[in-house]
Scaffold this motif. Sequence first.
Motif, PDB file in Angstrom:
ATOM      1  N   GLU A   1      10.055 -37.532  -5.246  1.00  0.00           N
ATOM      2  CA  GLU A   1       8.926 -36.644  -4.975  1.00  0.00           C
ATOM      3  C   GLU A   1       9.248 -35.656  -3.856  1.00  0.00           C
ATOM      4  OE1 GLU A   1       5.623 -38.991  -3.746  1.00  0.00           O
ATOM      5  OE2 GLU A   1       5.816 -40.440  -5.397  1.00  0.00           O
ATOM      6  N   PRO A   2       9.177 -34.356  -4.123  1.00  0.00           N
ATOM      7  CA  PRO A   2       9.120 -33.415  -2.994  1.00  0.00           C
ATOM      8  C   PRO A   2       7.752 -33.547  -2.338  1.00  0.00           C
ATOM      9  CG  PRO A   2       8.859 -32.267  -5.076  1.00  0.00           C
ATOM     10  CD  PRO A   2       9.147 -33.697  -5.422  1.00  0.00           C
ATOM     11  N   PHE A   3       7.699 -33.344  -1.044  1.00  0.00           N
ATOM     12  CA  PHE A   3       6.413 -33.442  -0.353  1.00  0.00           C
ATOM     13  C   PHE A   3       5.568 -32.198  -0.626  1.00  0.00           C
ATOM     14  CE2 PHE A   3       8.876 -36.206   2.738  1.00  0.00           C
ATOM     15  CZ  PHE A   3       8.282 -37.386   2.315  1.00  0.00           C
ATOM     16  N   GLU A   4       4.283 -32.400  -0.820  1.00  0.00           N
ATOM     17  CA  GLU A   4       3.388 -31.274  -1.100  1.00  0.00           C
ATOM     18  C   GLU A   4       3.379 -30.269   0.037  1.00  0.00           C
ATOM     19  OE1 GLU A   4      -0.492 -32.658  -1.987  1.00  0.00           O
ATOM     20  OE2 GLU A   4       0.094 -33.806  -3.773  1.00  0.00           O
ATOM     21  N   GLU A   5       3.517 -30.772   1.258  1.00  0.00           N
ATOM     22  CA  GLU A   5       3.429 -29.893   2.427  1.00  0.00           C
ATOM     23  C   GLU A   5       4.706 -29.078   2.647  1.00  0.00           C
ATOM     24  OE1 GLU A   5       1.200 -33.597   2.574  1.00  0.00           O
ATOM     25  OE2 GLU A   5       3.363 -33.237   2.574  1.00  0.00           O
ATOM     26  N   ASP A   6       5.803 -29.470   1.980  1.00  0.00           N
ATOM     27  CA  ASP A   6       7.084 -28.809   2.214  1.00  0.00           C
ATOM     28  C   ASP A   6       7.961 -29.016   0.981  1.00  0.00           C
ATOM     29  OD1 ASP A   6       9.591 -27.943   2.997  1.00  0.00           O
ATOM     30  OD2 ASP A   6       9.493 -28.850   4.989  1.00  0.00           O
ATOM     31  N   PRO A   7       8.174 -27.992   0.164  1.00  0.00           N
ATOM     32  CA  PRO A   7       8.962 -28.158  -1.069  1.00  0.00           C
ATOM     33  C   PRO A   7      10.456 -28.310  -0.825  1.00  0.00           C
ATOM     34  CG  PRO A   7       8.334 -25.861  -0.789  1.00  0.00           C
ATOM     35  CD  PRO A   7       7.624 -26.622   0.286  1.00  0.00           C
ATOM     36  N   GLY A   8      10.858 -28.330   0.431  1.00  0.00           N
ATOM     37  CA  GLY A   8      12.261 -28.558   0.761  1.00  0.00           C
ATOM     38  C   GLY A   8      12.499 -29.891   1.442  1.00  0.00           C
ATOM     39  N   LYS A   9      11.518 -30.778   1.374  1.00  0.00           N
ATOM     40  CA  LYS A   9      11.648 -32.131   1.930  1.00  0.00           C
ATOM     41  C   LYS A   9      11.052 -33.101   0.913  1.00  0.00           C
ATOM     42  CE  LYS A   9      13.114 -30.889   6.125  1.00  0.00           C
ATOM     43  NZ  LYS A   9      13.223 -29.434   5.880  1.00  0.00           N
ATOM     44  N   GLY A  10      11.401 -34.411   1.032  1.00  0.00           N
ATOM     45  CA  GLY A  10      10.848 -35.338   0.063  1.00  0.00           C
ATOM     46  C   GLY A  10      11.358 -36.750   0.211  1.00  0.00           C
ATOM     47  N   LEU A  11      11.132 -37.539  -0.854  1.00  0.00           N
ATOM     48  CA  LEU A  11      11.557 -38.939  -0.882  1.00  0.00           C
ATOM     49  C   LEU A  11      12.191 -39.249  -2.229  1.00  0.00           C
ATOM     50  CD1 LEU A  11       9.528 -40.979  -2.753  1.00  0.00           C
ATOM     51  CD2 LEU A  11       7.917 -40.229  -0.994  1.00  0.00           C
ATOM     52  N   LEU A  12      13.115 -40.213  -2.204  1.00  0.00           N
ATOM     53  CA  LEU A  12      13.802 -40.688  -3.405  1.00  0.00           C
ATOM     54  C   LEU A  12      13.949 -42.193  -3.274  1.00  0.00           C
ATOM     55  CD1 LEU A  12      15.495 -40.198  -6.018  1.00  0.00           C
ATOM     56  CD2 LEU A  12      17.466 -39.854  -4.497  1.00  0.00           C
ATOM     57  N   ALA A  13      13.406 -42.955  -4.235  1.00  0.00           N
ATOM     58  CA  ALA A  13      13.371 -44.412  -4.109  1.00  0.00           C
ATOM     59  C   ALA A  13      14.040 -45.087  -5.296  1.00  0.00           C
ATOM     60  CB  ALA A  13      11.923 -44.897  -4.001  1.00  0.00           C
ATOM     61  N   VAL A  14      14.838 -46.137  -5.001  1.00  0.00           N
ATOM     62  CA  VAL A  14      15.452 -46.959  -6.036  1.00  0.00           C
ATOM     63  C   VAL A  14      15.277 -48.426  -5.660  1.00  0.00           C
ATOM     64  CG1 VAL A  14      17.187 -45.189  -6.537  1.00  0.00           C
ATOM     65  CG2 VAL A  14      17.776 -47.097  -5.022  1.00  0.00           C
ATOM     66  N   ARG A  15      15.291 -49.285  -6.684  1.00  0.00           N
ATOM     67  CA  ARG A  15      15.317 -50.725  -6.459  1.00  0.00           C
ATOM     68  C   ARG A  15      16.743 -51.212  -6.706  1.00  0.00           C
ATOM     69  NH1 ARG A  15       9.791 -50.810  -8.414  1.00  0.00           N
ATOM     70  NH2 ARG A  15       8.500 -51.681  -6.747  1.00  0.00           N
ATOM     71  N   THR A  16      17.285 -51.948  -5.748  1.00  0.00           N
ATOM     72  CA  THR A  16      18.621 -52.495  -5.866  1.00  0.00           C
ATOM     73  C   THR A  16      18.717 -53.739  -5.000  1.00  0.00           C
ATOM     74  OG1 THR A  16      20.997 -52.020  -5.679  1.00  0.00           O
ATOM     75  CG2 THR A  16      19.565 -51.048  -4.011  1.00  0.00           C
ATOM     76  N   ALA A  17      19.386 -54.746  -5.485  1.00  0.00           N
ATOM     77  CA  ALA A  17      19.629 -55.981  -4.729  1.00  0.00           C
ATOM     78  C   ALA A  17      18.349 -56.588  -4.176  1.00  0.00           C
ATOM     79  CB  ALA A  17      20.618 -55.706  -3.593  1.00  0.00           C
ATOM     80  N   GLY A  18      17.248 -56.491  -4.922  1.00  0.00           N
ATOM     81  CA  GLY A  18      15.991 -57.079  -4.496  1.00  0.00           C
ATOM     82  C   GLY A  18      15.293 -56.346  -3.374  1.00  0.00           C
ATOM     83  N   ILE A  19      15.675 -55.092  -3.124  1.00  0.00           N
ATOM     84  CA  ILE A  19      15.100 -54.285  -2.042  1.00  0.00           C
ATOM     85  C   ILE A  19      14.709 -52.918  -2.592  1.00  0.00           C
ATOM     86  CG2 ILE A  19      15.634 -53.099   0.146  1.00  0.00           C
ATOM     87  CD1 ILE A  19      17.380 -55.435   0.905  1.00  0.00           C
TER      88      ILE A  19
END
Length: 236
Positions: free
Chosen positions: A109-127
């Motif tokens: 997800e890019p952040f709504e407040e800033d299209p040049g910042k964001g988050l990227l999430a994955v599940r791996t090794a139970g975390i």
Amino acid sequence: MITVMTWNVLHRIHAENWGADIPARWPDEPERIAAVSARLAGRAEQVIALQEVSGDQLAALRRALPGRTVHALTYPRVPAPRNGASPLDDPREHLVLAVDGPARQVAAEPFEEDPGKGLLAVRTAGILVIAVHVSSGERSARQLERLSELAAASPEPVVLLGDFNTDRAAVLAGLGPAFTVADLPPDALPTRPRTEGTKSPFIDHVVVRGGEARDAAVEDADGLSDHNLVRARVTA
């Protein structure tokens, strides 16, 4: 236990627009990209989070890290040079997670407040691992709130890796009491060295919810970026 690392590798256009000294040290951007890729190819951490990854750098990483799964969020904002032409074939900017072992992407997800910042999430090794690049200033409040929401919804331990653009106290204030920020040694190098201004030189963090970060350390980037590398071990 999982080993992690985060590094803002510095997008070339940002470096030139903001007057960073890296372009003078590395006038040939393909050479710098190759050096960054070689540095990362030698890393043993299971999860590597990277910020400010250009399209050229991303392509080089995919070639240099054939044994890893490379996940990427492409921001809707494309950096534009203020003076002259871009030295990049692909100037798009990405947030990246390079994972050694099975991993399933669950959010980008890019952040709504800033299209040049964001988050990227994955599940791996139970975390649940979340790579982040947070804006500076007032826009960060909602972004930290969103990260806290995403982490709280996970039944697994969560580790956030990235450039938060602020110090640990502000990160904890924005995320809430369920989170801890990895302690660095008293003599640790700054994660973002500075020679002027009042902004903290420690803005890149390993943050954990439902676990513990140990043996955190900062490694010198040797002039490849304006940020140094941060690594740690995370236990649930």
